[in-house]
Motif scaffolding. Sequence first.
Motif, short mmCIF file in Angstrom:
data_model
loop_
_atom_site.label_atom_id
_atom_site.label_comp_id
_atom_site.label_asym_id
_atom_site.label_seq_id
_atom_site.Cartn_x
_atom_site.Cartn_y
_atom_site.Cartn_z
N TYR A 279 0.83 -1.19 0.00
CA TYR A 279 0.00 0.00 0.00
C TYR A 279 0.87 1.26 0.00
O TYR A 279 1.17 1.81 1.07
N PRO A 280 1.32 1.73 -1.14
CA PRO A 280 2.03 3.02 -1.19
C PRO A 280 1.02 4.19 -1.19
O PRO A 280 0.00 4.14 -1.87
N SER A 281 1.32 5.21 -0.39
CA SER A 281 0.41 6.36 -0.30
C SER A 281 0.42 7.16 -1.59
O SER A 281 1.45 7.29 -2.26
N LEU A 282 -0.73 7.73 -1.93
CA LEU A 282 -0.80 8.58 -3.12
C LEU A 282 -0.05 9.89 -2.91
O LEU A 282 0.40 10.52 -3.87
N LYS A 283 0.08 10.34 -1.66
CA LYS A 283 0.80 11.58 -1.38
C LYS A 283 2.30 11.39 -1.50
O LYS A 283 3.02 12.27 -1.99
N SER A 284 2.79 10.24 -1.04
CA SER A 284 4.23 9.98 -1.07
C SER A 284 4.45 8.48 -1.22
O SER A 284 4.07 7.70 -0.34
N MET A 285 5.09 8.07 -2.31
CA MET A 285 5.31 6.64 -2.56
C MET A 285 6.25 6.02 -1.53
O MET A 285 6.27 4.81 -1.35
N SER A 286 7.05 6.86 -0.84
CA SER A 286 7.96 6.34 0.19
C SER A 286 7.23 6.02 1.49
O SER A 286 7.78 5.37 2.38
N ASP A 287 5.99 6.47 1.60
CA ASP A 287 5.16 6.18 2.76
C ASP A 287 4.26 4.99 2.42
O ASP A 287 3.30 5.13 1.67
N PHE A 288 4.59 3.83 2.94
CA PHE A 288 3.85 2.64 2.53
C PHE A 288 3.74 1.64 3.67
O PHE A 288 4.47 1.68 4.67
N SER A 289 2.82 0.70 3.49
CA SER A 289 2.64 -0.46 4.37
C SER A 289 2.60 -1.70 3.49
O SER A 289 2.23 -1.62 2.31
N LEU A 290 2.97 -2.83 4.06
CA LEU A 290 2.86 -4.08 3.32
C LEU A 290 2.59 -5.23 4.28
O LEU A 290 2.90 -5.18 5.47
N LEU A 312 4.66 -11.34 7.67
CA LEU A 312 5.41 -10.10 7.86
C LEU A 312 4.46 -8.92 7.67
O LEU A 312 3.80 -8.80 6.63
N ASP A 313 4.38 -8.06 8.68
CA ASP A 313 3.55 -6.86 8.61
C ASP A 313 4.46 -5.66 8.84
O ASP A 313 5.11 -5.54 9.89
N TYR A 314 4.54 -4.76 7.84
CA TYR A 314 5.49 -3.66 7.90
C TYR A 314 4.81 -2.34 7.61
O TYR A 314 3.97 -2.23 6.71
N SER A 315 5.20 -1.31 8.37
CA SER A 315 4.76 0.06 8.12
C SER A 315 5.94 0.98 8.35
O SER A 315 6.59 0.91 9.41
N ASN A 316 6.26 1.82 7.37
CA ASN A 316 7.42 2.69 7.55
C ASN A 316 7.08 3.95 8.37
O ASN A 316 7.94 4.77 8.64
N ASN A 317 5.81 4.06 8.77
CA ASN A 317 5.40 5.17 9.61
C ASN A 317 4.50 4.64 10.73
O ASN A 317 3.29 4.93 10.77
N LYS A 323 7.18 -0.67 16.80
CA LYS A 323 8.19 -0.92 15.79
C LYS A 323 7.57 -0.99 14.39
O LYS A 323 6.37 -1.22 14.24
N SER A 324 8.42 -0.82 13.39
CA SER A 324 7.95 -0.85 12.00
C SER A 324 7.55 -2.24 11.55
O SER A 324 6.63 -2.41 10.75
N THR A 325 8.24 -3.26 12.06
CA THR A 325 8.08 -4.61 11.53
C THR A 325 7.57 -5.58 12.59
O THR A 325 8.10 -5.63 13.70
N ASP A 326 6.57 -6.33 12.23
CA ASP A 326 6.10 -7.47 13.01
C ASP A 326 6.26 -8.71 12.16
O ASP A 326 5.81 -8.74 11.00
N SER A 327 6.89 -9.75 12.71
CA SER A 327 7.08 -11.00 11.98
C SER A 327 6.65 -12.16 12.87
O SER A 327 7.01 -12.21 14.05
#
Length: 337
Positions: A279-290, A312-317, A323-327
């Motif tokens: 899920y990359p944000s429409l405002k900023s492609m660097s802001d994403f979750s996966l 793996l659940d990741y959010s850069n914000n 934390k950003s990453t849950d595994s």
Amino acid sequence: MARTIIVASFAAIMLMCFAVQKVEADEIILNNGNHLIGTITALSGEYFTLTSDYAEPIKIKKGSISKIFTENPVELHLASGEIIKGKIRTGDDGRIIVEEGNGRITSGIDLKSVTAVNPPPSEKWHGNVNLSGNLQTGNTDRSGLSFGADAMRRGDQDRFSMRFLYNIANENHTMTTRNIFGALQYDYFFTKKFYGYLAVELLNDTFKNLDLRAVVGPGAGYQVWDDPIKALSLEAGIAYFSENYKVQEDKSWLTIRLAANYRYKLTDWLVFTDRLVLYPSLKSMSDFSLRNEAALLTAIGSGWSMKLADILDYSNNPPAGTKSTDSLLTIGLQYGF
């Protein structure tokens, strides 16, 4: 009188011979020259199933077949997604010829491109349920339990799927993990490969202070492969992404949804699957979750499999204090239906 008996006997014999000749049967000729007679009832993976009155069903490897003939129409599913119905025979060039009726003939089909013959009706639910856990004792007492279920119904022009996953874990008698994930998706096929979809994904995670993450949106997909050996679908769309927190300000935004679903049968008893959603944000492609769900299944018989899975659940914000990453790595049992 004698002449009448002779004529009647001769006629009876001729009728019996004619009846024997008219017995409908399919024929498979192997590469070694052997002839097998019966009824071709299915093709699963690389094996045809031939049934007869004189023996148990026989499984014949596709690659060992030189020629094939059927007396009755069969339904062929090709790797391209095309479905053809009719009597089949092998031509002089070694390729399959299908007599569809009304004078229609399809020729030049490579036997290797046939992925299924007379598959069971598709308008049925199928899926699996699985239960996984872990236990550690000693200096650290840690235990965890995961329960999941997947179900899918595929029709001639649509597909409906749903998934559910619940995870809970304790460490030294203190709860450290509790989350619930669910997903629903409806696909409508405009062609054999191309489809539109509407997807909904929901997540509740106690230790991320997340009351509810909801992602809803439409998009389009392309079914690259879908046969007993392999499957791959690629999807892209727009989604509404919202996160409701317990102690922080709620957030919502529009995002792009990119997804891939992959399955590959490595051997008769080993299958690898992977689901990736980005899920990359429409405002900023660097802001994403996966979210990525990978699994390795080892068949143990009667519908049961051992399942090794990693989520793996990741959010850069991420929210403050998380934390950003849950595994999550689990091993357990799965039952397919």
